[in-house]
Design an enzyme around this catalytic site. Structure first.
Site, mmCIF file in Angstrom:
data_model
loop_
_atom_site.group_PDB
_atom_site.id
_atom_site.type_symbol
_atom_site.label_atom_id
_atom_site.label_comp_id
_atom_site.label_asym_id
_atom_site.label_seq_id
_atom_site.Cartn_x
_atom_site.Cartn_y
_atom_site.Cartn_z
ATOM 1 N N ASP A 117 42.827 52.996 35.109
ATOM 2 C CA ASP A 117 41.843 53.814 34.388
ATOM 3 C C ASP A 117 41.840 55.273 34.824
ATOM 4 O O ASP A 117 40.934 55.731 35.529
ATOM 5 C CB ASP A 117 40.452 53.213 34.566
ATOM 6 N N ASP A 156 44.865 42.021 33.441
ATOM 7 C CA ASP A 156 43.920 43.024 33.950
ATOM 8 C C ASP A 156 42.911 42.434 34.935
ATOM 9 O O ASP A 156 42.784 41.220 35.062
ATOM 10 C CB ASP A 156 43.188 43.667 32.763
ATOM 11 N N GLU A 174 42.732 42.666 40.731
ATOM 12 C CA GLU A 174 42.773 43.070 42.159
ATOM 13 C C GLU A 174 42.252 41.954 43.040
ATOM 14 O O GLU A 174 42.752 41.847 44.167
ATOM 15 C CB GLU A 174 41.939 44.352 42.349
HETATM 16 C C1 GLC Z 1 39.669 47.830 32.578
HETATM 17 C C2 GLC Z 1 41.086 48.192 32.196
HETATM 18 C C3 GLC Z 1 41.091 48.946 30.897
HETATM 19 C C4 GLC Z 1 40.415 48.098 29.809
HETATM 20 C C5 GLC Z 1 39.012 47.721 30.257
HETATM 21 C C6 GLC Z 1 38.363 46.726 29.296
HETATM 22 O O1 GLC Z 1 38.926 48.956 32.849
HETATM 23 O O2 GLC Z 1 41.716 48.934 33.205
HETATM 24 O O3 GLC Z 1 42.398 49.274 30.510
HETATM 25 O O4 GLC Z 1 40.345 48.813 28.627
HETATM 26 O O5 GLC Z 1 39.070 47.090 31.529
HETATM 27 O O6 GLC Z 1 39.101 45.577 29.198
#
Ligand code: GLC
Length: 642
Positions: free
Chosen positions: A427, A314, A317
């Site tokens: 998200d 995650d 980007e």
């Molecule tokens: C980002 C991710 C999401 C996750 C959050 C906390 O927003 O896209 O899926 O729950 O971070 O880690």
């Protein structure tokens, strides 16, 4: 790299294209301007005149409909949780599209890892223009008799899609907010008690010690290894998140090693860039540097050694809450504003300064990579970062756990990453329109090879409702990645929390009954470089009506689906391009079926009912569901045929 002589692909080059890793085959260069296009060297823009009936498909993870015509899309991986129709960039850049008017059809792939603007009839309704910010581009034009043929050729060029372990086709529960082993046990128990199948529970950032990658908080997860085992005996795989940023903290091994070996992204002056994400101040590993990538990839071993077999990558980007340098500038500017009387324009300027701290475009120009031995400024290769993070992990799995298939998917991506993992679409929100967006995104993702993909079922941000969740599950049971995920502070949305628990159980059981079909069709799509989910017009080429269908999909070779995606609806209009057998499922073994003729139908679908259409000469195999995928007997199947 294999040298391919493919008469259907032409490759043109502009400037000095980077070797991005998107393609796996060498293609001869053709001199000049791409066939069918006009090129304006002053503005570095390629133009194609759209014909009246041209539809445009592709670009993967983007907003709006299946036909992309009429909007502007910018490939520029962005951490933006507001997925409105007026957005131009989401988390992914998948630069392949097809222009199709039913008779004449061709594909375009722009291998350029910087920002690229695809204006598809937005500025001028009849013009498709493609403008890379930096025109160091490999421009591919792909010919073929049909979209599916072109897609096959394109996918031969970019390589086979990633196949996850079989259990990853099960249902997964996630939430940003599970903090302790106890929280996770409670989720497992909630599902078990009601007999709702479950294969995965996801671990969001709170499992870590102070949000440090490859650490486990020992108070919240005492004896982690045993906990992983305990969950496995329950049939549940724990899937932790890994973030791109490495916390700056003396004594933290990942930080210390990265620093000592020069593995972090550097500023112009050679110092490591200081940015901030969840852990506070972080450095970004330079995944584009082979040595750094190898080093980071091997860190996953801490978790695979503890029995972990799946991950989600995650904030890659990369998301930047702020950089130290930009924050200093902002504070200085704020001080200046403090001295002034703010009129309306002054106030707007002030708001701009304060409101543009996160993911500021300037920040992406402040750091560099060591890419194929060259120093490259980040913004020129921005869209590769998430791809290379995922490649780093995936390549290391072959070394650190060669006997296991590891589940891996990522938020950010670029064409080519589909060989290393899947994607989830980031998200989204608990909105009906985002359920439709999920349906409409799937074909574009599939075209670009991202077969293992899906959205946060029920919606990530905002509060979901029981009916939205149910309709979303009814679509999600067909997406290879099938995960319920929600944000901190939103309504809890584990299925056992709702009133209609039985209905949810039946729906998840239906997913498990469908697994033999889903898996087989998925593998076929991988092997044949095909589509697992596709628009009707890709198959029913002669049927004009199919060209405008934005809310029905073909799933594999045998099925068409028509999900209900509007509030308070107990049915919907469905167009059948030929006679099909409708199966209206209430449970995997309680359904009614009826043969419907080609044409328009209004079809009832109560809140707990799923509509599936079997195409002529095809059959739908159904297994008896089990609590986990591995326990499904895939040999004894009942079949509904047409
Ligand atoms: C980002 C991710 C999401 C996750 C959050 C906390 O927003 O896209 O899926 O729950 O971070 O880690």
């Amino acid at each position: 790299m294999e040298y391919a002589h493919n008469k259907y692909i032409k490759k043109y080059e502009f400037g000095n294209p980077y070797d991005t890793g998107a393609v796996v085959a060498c293609i001869d260069k053709t001199a000049g301007i791409p066939e069918r296009f006009r090129f304006d060297a002053k503005t570095d823009t390629f133009f194609y005149t759209l014909k009246e009936k041209d539809m445009v498909f592709g670009l993967g993870e983007t907003v709006r409909g299946i036909n992309k015509r009429g909007w502007i899309y910018v490939s520029n991986n962005s951490d933006d949780p507001v997925h409105d129709e007026n957005k131009t960039s989401l988390y992914a850049s998948q630069n392949f599209l097809i222009v199709d008017n039913g008779k004449d059809v061709f594909g375009v792939f722009l291998d350029n890892p910087g920002s690229v603007t695809f204006d598809i009839g937005y500025t001028d309704a009849n013009v498709l223009s493609i403008h890379p910010e930096y025109n160091d581009t490999s421009f591919y034009v792909i010919e073929g008799a049909s979209p599916l043929e072109i897609i096959r050729t394109f996918r031969e060029l970019i390589g086979k899609s990633y196949i996850p372990p079989m259990w990853a086709f099960g249902y997964g529960q996630s939430r940003w907010g599970y903090k302790t082993a106890g929280d996770i046990r409670e989720v497992a128990a909630g599902y078990k008690e009601l007999g709702i199948p479950l294969d995965m529970i996801y671990m969001d950032i709170d499992y870590m010690q102070d949000f440090k990658d490859f650490t486990i908080n020992p108070e919240r997860f005492p004896d982690f290894e045993n906990f992983v085992k305990e969950m496995k005996t329950e049939g549940i795989h724990l899937v932790p998140i890994i973030d791109a940023g490495v916390k700056i903290e003396e004594g933290y091994d990942v930080y210390e090693e990265g620093k000592a070996n020069g593995y972090f992204c550097k500023k112009e002056n050679g110092e490591d860039l200081v940015a901030a994400v969840w852990p506070g101040k972080v450095h970004f590993p330079d995944f584009l540097n082979e040595e750094a990538s190898r080093w980071f990839g091997e860190k996953y071993k801490v978790l695979t050694d503890a029995g972990i077999e799946g991950f989600w990558n995650d904030m890659n980007e990369p998301a930047i809450f702020y950089t130290e340098d930009h924050l200093k500038e902002v504070f200085a500017q704020v001080k200046e504003f403090e001295q002034k009387e703010l009129d309306i324009w002054g106030f707007f300027d002030f708001k701009d300064v304060v409101g543009s701290i996160a993911n500021n475009p300037e920040d992406y120009r402040r750091f560099y990579h060591e890419f194929h031995g060259q120093k490259v400024r980040h913004d020129r290769v921005h869209n590769l970062y998430g791809f290379y993070m995922t490649k780093s992990a995936s390549e290391s799995f072959e070394k650190i756990c060669p006997d296991k298939k590891i589940l891996m998917f990522s938020r950010a991506s670029y064409t080519g990453m589909h060989r290393y993992g899947g994607v989830w679409t980031g998200d989204n929100c608990s909105r009906w329109s985002h359920l439709l967006m999920n349906i409409q995104m799937m074909p574009g993702l599939n075209m670009n090879g991202f077969l293992y993909s899906g959205a946060d079922i029920g919606g990530f941000g905002g509060n979901t409702t029981e009916d939205l969740m149910m309709r979303w599950v009814e679509f999600g049971i067909f997406t290879p990645l099938f995960r319920n995920h929600s944000a901190l502070g939103t309504r809890e949305q584990e299925l056992y929390r709702f009133d209609r628990k039985e209905d949810f159980r039946h729906l998840i059981e239906l997913r498990y009954a469908l697994i033999p079909y889903i898996y087989e069709e998925f593998i076929k799509a991988v092997e044949h470089n095909g589509m697992y989910m596709m628009p009707l017009s890709f198959v029913y080429r002669e049927d004009e009506r199919c060209r405008e269908i934005e809310d029905q999909l073909l799933v594999g070779e045998a099925l068409m689906i028509a999900p209900v995606y509007e509030q308070n609806k107990t049915g919907r209009y469905v167009y059948l391009p030929e006679a099909m057998r409708l199966v209206r499922f209430r449970t995997y073994n309680d359904y009614d079926t009826e043969v419907l003729q080609k044409g328009d139908h209004y079809i009832k679908a109560a809140l707990n009912e799923v509509l599936v259409f079997i195409r002529p000469g095809k059959e739908l195999p159904l297994a008896t569901p089990a609590r986990q995928v591995d326990r499904i007997n895939r040999k004894e199947l009942q079949r509904i045929s047409f």
